[in-house]
Design an enzyme around this catalytic site. Structure first.
Site, PDB file in Angstrom:
ATOM      1  N   GLU A  63       0.846  -1.193   0.000  1.00 18.58           N
ATOM      2  CA  GLU A  63       0.000   0.000   0.000  1.00 18.58           C
ATOM      3  C   GLU A  63       0.883   1.244   0.000  1.00 18.58           C
ATOM      4  OE1 GLU A  63      -2.360   2.959  -0.039  1.00 18.58           O
ATOM      5  OE2 GLU A  63      -3.223   0.956  -0.317  1.00 18.58           O
ATOM      6  N   THR A 119      -9.449   6.477  -2.108  1.00 18.66           N
ATOM      7  CA  THR A 119     -10.868   6.402  -2.468  1.00 18.66           C
ATOM      8  C   THR A 119     -11.695   5.646  -1.438  1.00 18.66           C
ATOM      9  OG1 THR A 119     -10.195   6.455  -4.791  1.00 18.66           O
ATOM     10  CG2 THR A 119     -12.447   5.773  -4.335  1.00 18.66           C
ATOM     11  N   HIS A 161     -25.054   0.034  -1.936  1.00 20.42           N
ATOM     12  CA  HIS A 161     -25.938   0.226  -3.089  1.00 20.42           C
ATOM     13  C   HIS A 161     -26.805  -1.006  -3.335  1.00 20.42           C
ATOM     14  CE1 HIS A 161     -24.521   4.132  -4.388  1.00 20.42           C
ATOM     15  NE2 HIS A 161     -23.279   3.734  -4.143  1.00 20.42           N
ATOM     16  N   VAL A 171       4.737   1.253  -5.550  1.00 19.57           N
ATOM     17  CA  VAL A 171       5.430   0.430  -6.532  1.00 19.57           C
ATOM     18  C   VAL A 171       5.983   1.318  -7.643  1.00 19.57           C
ATOM     19  CG1 VAL A 171       5.148  -1.387  -8.272  1.00 19.57           C
ATOM     20  CG2 VAL A 171       4.035  -1.604  -6.029  1.00 19.57           C
ATOM     21  N   ILE A 224     -12.215   0.197 -10.778  1.00 18.33           N
ATOM     22  CA  ILE A 224     -13.102  -0.179  -9.669  1.00 18.33           C
ATOM     23  C   ILE A 224     -13.488   1.090  -8.913  1.00 18.33           C
ATOM     24  CG2 ILE A 224     -13.457  -1.697  -7.703  1.00 18.33           C
ATOM     25  CD1 ILE A 224     -12.796  -3.174 -10.327  1.00 18.33           C
ATOM     26  N   GLU A 225     -14.659   1.596  -9.236  1.00 20.33           N
ATOM     27  CA  GLU A 225     -15.208   2.789  -8.579  1.00 20.33           C
ATOM     28  C   GLU A 225     -16.525   2.374  -7.924  1.00 20.33           C
ATOM     29  OE1 GLU A 225     -17.481   5.355 -10.658  1.00 20.33           O
ATOM     30  OE2 GLU A 225     -17.783   4.084 -12.397  1.00 20.33           O
ATOM     31  N   CYS A 247     -11.929  12.837  23.640  1.00 21.07           N
ATOM     32  CA  CYS A 247     -12.724  13.576  22.651  1.00 21.07           C
ATOM     33  C   CYS A 247     -14.089  13.865  23.259  1.00 21.07           C
ATOM     34  CB  CYS A 247     -12.871  12.763  21.365  1.00 21.07           C
ATOM     35  SG  CYS A 247     -13.961  13.528  20.147  1.00 21.07           S
ATOM     36  N   CYS A 272     -16.574  15.816  22.074  1.00 23.77           N
ATOM     37  CA  CYS A 272     -17.695  15.832  21.120  1.00 23.77           C
ATOM     38  C   CYS A 272     -18.271  14.430  20.903  1.00 23.77           C
ATOM     39  CB  CYS A 272     -17.248  16.398  19.781  1.00 23.77           C
ATOM     40  SG  CYS A 272     -16.727  18.122  19.812  1.00 23.77           S
ATOM     41  N   CYS A 325     -16.200  20.152  17.047  1.00 24.65           N
ATOM     42  CA  CYS A 325     -14.995  20.996  17.072  1.00 24.65           C
ATOM     43  C   CYS A 325     -13.880  20.461  16.181  1.00 24.65           C
ATOM     44  CB  CYS A 325     -14.504  21.193  18.499  1.00 24.65           C
ATOM     45  SG  CYS A 325     -13.460  19.859  19.132  1.00 24.65           S
TER      46      CYS A 325
END
Length: 484
Positions: free
Chosen positions: A34, A43, A52, A173, A343-344, A407, A409, A444
């Site tokens: 990666e 993405t 979906h 790569v 691939i989207e 945290c 919030c 915040c």
């Protein structure tokens, strides 16, 4: 003797990690390369988080097949991997006769694809399902849902790693060669050797495809900008609200609740040539507001807490300009390569179905031996804020760090932050902790807790403040101390 892998997967996003997880069901030496410091920097971590249903994809296409398959199985997948998921349903709203024709067209296509329960409904029914939705009529899709894309991608990667897959981050790569049936893959940091290569490099998959000896693919980047709304807005929305699709099946700006209670307004869609340009622009932000108000009645500027963008890698026909189907291939002239390009969306929904198809292609050439120790279950970090008072009391007694809120919030405790810092993938950037705990995702946006989290990372990982990354390579948080 070189350390030779059976399979190296290039790209550790949601699809690459799903492929890694599915191959870890077998006795194989597997690695994932990666280019970013985490699995959610590209993405896979910059999208709407929709599960979906599959009603806008060409019948018989790989997109349609995988979306239907991925949608139907996701209740059990979410439980197995311990990721938050809600099958909320979706409203696709319309205002004009053209919109009605579009909805009827995609209802018919969806039913042909195998989507269940699609209905055309009137305004009064819209108001019963979600009073915040605009529109004079709508198509209701009960199968649609929402998930956390960060946690899902992380869960797939962690489960793959727990079953023996090795992850290598910051491993872009730069060259691939082959000699005596062994691939030599050179990254910016190290050289790897493998018998098989799987290209799941997302926005860079056309480049990797060319390196592997499969030229001819050229991706277009379609950038989508988003607003993130406060949870105060989230209480008004029950389900995603989309406008009627255009003639090519594309949606305009939509409003989508998250599993954690925020709302996303977007995305826009503009062609970009710099695939690492994640900036946002004032004209697009104004467009999101104008179009968002048409579909979500309660949109107010006071709810805006953040914006972001993502880039979709679309494979487009050079002559017609039409967006193409997913490419998942294994060619005889380029042996021992499984190639995924374009691939989207609906890649998040389709990740595991695509992974199983990659395994099936591999199995045509190599005998697969089941991994008897494979465990499909992964346990995420327990969210203290979601527990009842009796459980909270027990947790604090077992570990006093559960009694320290870092945290405010999102009510994330020090114990959760420490668990995230010591995740099995070894990720310790600020956004890596954010994506694993939701710290810094509140009103915040880290104004109170970000420096405290950096301090915890430094202490737990024995790092100086100058070595702490915000997100991507080189994004160092500090240059030194203000005072000594």
């Amino acid at each position: 003797m070189k350390d030779i892998y059976d399979i190296l997967i290039i790209g550790g996003g949601v699809v690459g990690s799903a492929i890694a997880r599915e191959f870890s069901r077998y006795e194989l030496k597997i690695g994932v390369l990666e280019k970013e410091p985490d699995v959610c920097c590209g993405t896979s971590g910059r999208n709407t988080g929709m599960l979906h249903a599959g009603f806008t994809y060409r019948h018989g296409s790989l997109k349609a097949q995988c979306a239907i398959e991925g949608n139907k199985e996701f209740d059990s997948v979410a439980k197995e991997l311990d990721v938050p998921f809600k099958r909320t349903g979706k409203l696709v709203i319309g205002f004009t006769d053209r919109d009605m024709q579009s909805l009827l067209k995609y209802k018919k296509l969806g039913e042909l694809n195998g989507v269940e329960g699609l209905k055309i409904i009137d305004k009064s029914t819209i108001n019963k399902l979600d009073p915040s939705a605009g529109g004079e009529f709508a198509m209701y899709s009960p199968a649609s849902g929402i998930l956390n894309p960060f946690e899902y991608t992380i869960a797939l990667a962690e489960n793959a790693h727990q079953n023996g897959v090795e992850y290598y981050f910051d491993s872009r790569v730069i060259d691939i060669a082959k000699k005596n049936d062994i691939f030599k893959i050179k990254t910016i940091s190290k050289t790897f050797y493998t018998k098989w290569v799987i290209n799941s490099a997302g926005l860079n998959s056309d480049v990797i495809s060319e390196m592997l000896g499969i030229p001819g693919y050229k991706l277009k980047g379609f950038k989508g900008e988003y607003y993130v709304l406060d949870k105060k807005a989230g209480k008004f929305m029950n389900m995603p609200i989309y406008p009627a699709p255009n003639e090519k099946g594309g949606f305009g700006v939509h409003a989508t609740p998250t599993v954690d209670g925020n709302i996303l307004i977007g995305p826009s869609s503009e062609i970009v040539y710099d695939f690492e340009d994640y900036g946002v622009t004032a004209p697009i932000m104004n467009k999101l507001i104008a179009e968002g108000k048409k579909i979500f009645k309660n949109l107010k500027r006071e709810y805006f807490i953040r914006n972001f963008s993502g880039i979709r890698p679309k494979l487009v026909d050079k002559k017609t300009g039409e967006v193409q189907d997913f490419v998942l291939e294994m060619r005889e002239d380029v042996p021992n390569v499984i190639n995924l390009v374009g691939i989207e969306s609906p890649g998040l929904t389709s990740a595991l179905p695509l992974a199983r198809r990659a395994v099936a292609l591999f199995n045509k050439k190599e005998k697969l031996i089941p991994n008897k120790t494979f465990n499909p279950k992964r346990k995420g970090i327990l969210k203290f804020s979601e527990q009842d008072d009796s459980v909270k009391e027990k947790l604090i007694k077992s570990d006093s760090d559960y009694g320290k809120i870092i945290c405010r919030c999102e009510n994330v405790t020090k114990a959760e932050i420490i668990q995230a810092v010591h995740n099995c993938l070894g990720v310790d950037s600020i956004t890596g902790i954010k994506n694993r705990t939701r710290a810094m995702m509140g009103r915040c946006q880290g104004g109170y807790c970000q420096t405290r989290i950096a301090e915890i990372i430094g202490k737990e990982k024995h790092k100086s403040e100058k070595k702490i990354l915000y997100s991507r390579s080189g994004s160092y948080m500090f240059v030194g101390k203000v005072r000594k």
